[in-house]
Enzyme design. Sequence first.
Site, PDB file in Angstrom:
ATOM      1  N   VAL A  75     -21.792 -27.354  -8.159  1.00  0.00           N
ATOM      2  CA  VAL A  75     -22.491 -28.024  -7.067  1.00  0.00           C
ATOM      3  C   VAL A  75     -23.790 -28.637  -7.591  1.00  0.00           C
ATOM      4  CG1 VAL A  75     -21.437 -26.683  -5.212  1.00  0.00           C
ATOM      5  CG2 VAL A  75     -23.510 -25.828  -6.311  1.00  0.00           C
ATOM      6  N   THR A  76     -24.461 -29.398  -6.752  1.00  0.00           N
ATOM      7  CA  THR A  76     -25.476 -30.354  -7.206  1.00  0.00           C
ATOM      8  C   THR A  76     -26.732 -29.722  -7.787  1.00  0.00           C
ATOM      9  OG1 THR A  76     -24.690 -32.032  -5.662  1.00  0.00           O
ATOM     10  CG2 THR A  76     -26.961 -32.243  -6.428  1.00  0.00           C
ATOM     11  N   PHE A  77     -27.439 -28.917  -7.015  1.00  0.00           N
ATOM     12  CA  PHE A  77     -28.715 -28.405  -7.512  1.00  0.00           C
ATOM     13  C   PHE A  77     -28.549 -27.522  -8.746  1.00  0.00           C
ATOM     14  CE2 PHE A  77     -32.541 -28.957  -4.574  1.00  0.00           C
ATOM     15  CZ  PHE A  77     -32.133 -30.205  -4.160  1.00  0.00           C
ATOM     16  N   HIS A  80     -27.675 -29.901 -11.787  1.00  0.00           N
ATOM     17  CA  HIS A  80     -28.772 -30.756 -12.232  1.00  0.00           C
ATOM     18  C   HIS A  80     -29.832 -29.950 -12.974  1.00  0.00           C
ATOM     19  CE1 HIS A  80     -27.202 -34.090  -9.770  1.00  0.00           C
ATOM     20  NE2 HIS A  80     -27.891 -34.834 -10.614  1.00  0.00           N
TER      21      HIS A  80
END
Length: 408
Positions: A75-77, A80
């Site tokens: 997933v994103t957070f 990143h």
Amino acid sequence: MFSRVAGLCLALLLTACASTPVVAPEPRGDEPPLVMLVSIDGFRADYLDRGITPHLSRLAGEGATGPMRPSFPSVTFPNHYTLVTGLHPDHHGIVGNNMIDAELGRFSLGNKQAVTDRRWWDQGEPIWVSAEKAGVKTATMFWPGSEADIRGVRPTYWTTFDQGMPGDARVDRVLQWMDLPADQRPQLTTLYFDIVDTQGHHYGPDAPETAEAIRSVDASIGRLVEGLKARGLYERTVLVIVSDHGMAATSPERVTWIDDVIDPAAIQIVYSGAVTFLNPVAGREAEVEAALLGSRPHLDCWRKSEIPARFVLGSNPRVSAIVCASEPGWTFTTKARPVTKPGGAHGYDNFSADMAAIFIAHGPGVVQGRRLTDLDSVDVQPFLARLLGIDAPRGDGLAEDTLAVTTR
């Protein structure tokens, strides 16, 4: 690990950047490269094969490229932050887009107070903090974590996230930083696009709306390249283009209902869907474990201490007591939050082909035409540190002494 390390070293072998001729407004033979880290959220690796990305495809063809494995959960957070710290989520502390900390409370990507609170982020050191500590100016055109003063340090230039800001406007802001005098210009810049992920969620990875979003971002990348050329900076810029994860098609027909497995009142759901974090309500632990733990069609659930080792997850206190992973394309949710139409999701097994991210490196010293295999997102941070010529904390990726052959 050895084969992956050796493979990346051969694939990304760089010449001595310090002696690479550059074309710049203030030409100096000893100038280091400008480094731009570009993220296209939700850009699945095989999107490059669809014939709709002329700019990205050219950069990939002229540089080094290959599919990249994200961290779990995909997933994103978390991913990143993995890209810029070189640490898996279990080690940098951002274990989900939503999570609970015993001291800090609840985190969500839409919670401005949490997103800007350095205490959520301080378990890892992002590359811009390492660079700033080394006296290297940085700029972040959106990136999870960049709005907090992590370990007391901010980028020299940073921007509050605005999802409504068009891609070309984001590029233009980066180019404005490139217009600064040489002693004020950032050497490391991040740039983030979210529209491919957004459309992928709404319509699915194969929808025409997602294809249009891919074309839009590709055009913005072309705008960035032309802007760098117009400023005489293209030949001294290393573009590192990545994504955080891929995307899988979902459907109302591919759902496992939490209500059919356990009474929703017996659990605290931190988040659910492709991957589900949950905690038993006090006093109902045995009931919840008996109902959930183990494998069933399209779903596996584990105690945090028993998550398979390949996921590198479970030791951080922010990981919930029970973690469930859905089969790619399936959703684990309550009947109060049904899947009502086809769309897309991520968060699945990070070894799934649908979750594969992209990696493209292009610029001075990058060997042209290299095709990478077995690349992991934890490898990006040490690569960036080498490009910048700085020391950065050792992470979970390629060892510094091995990467030394890839840059000056």
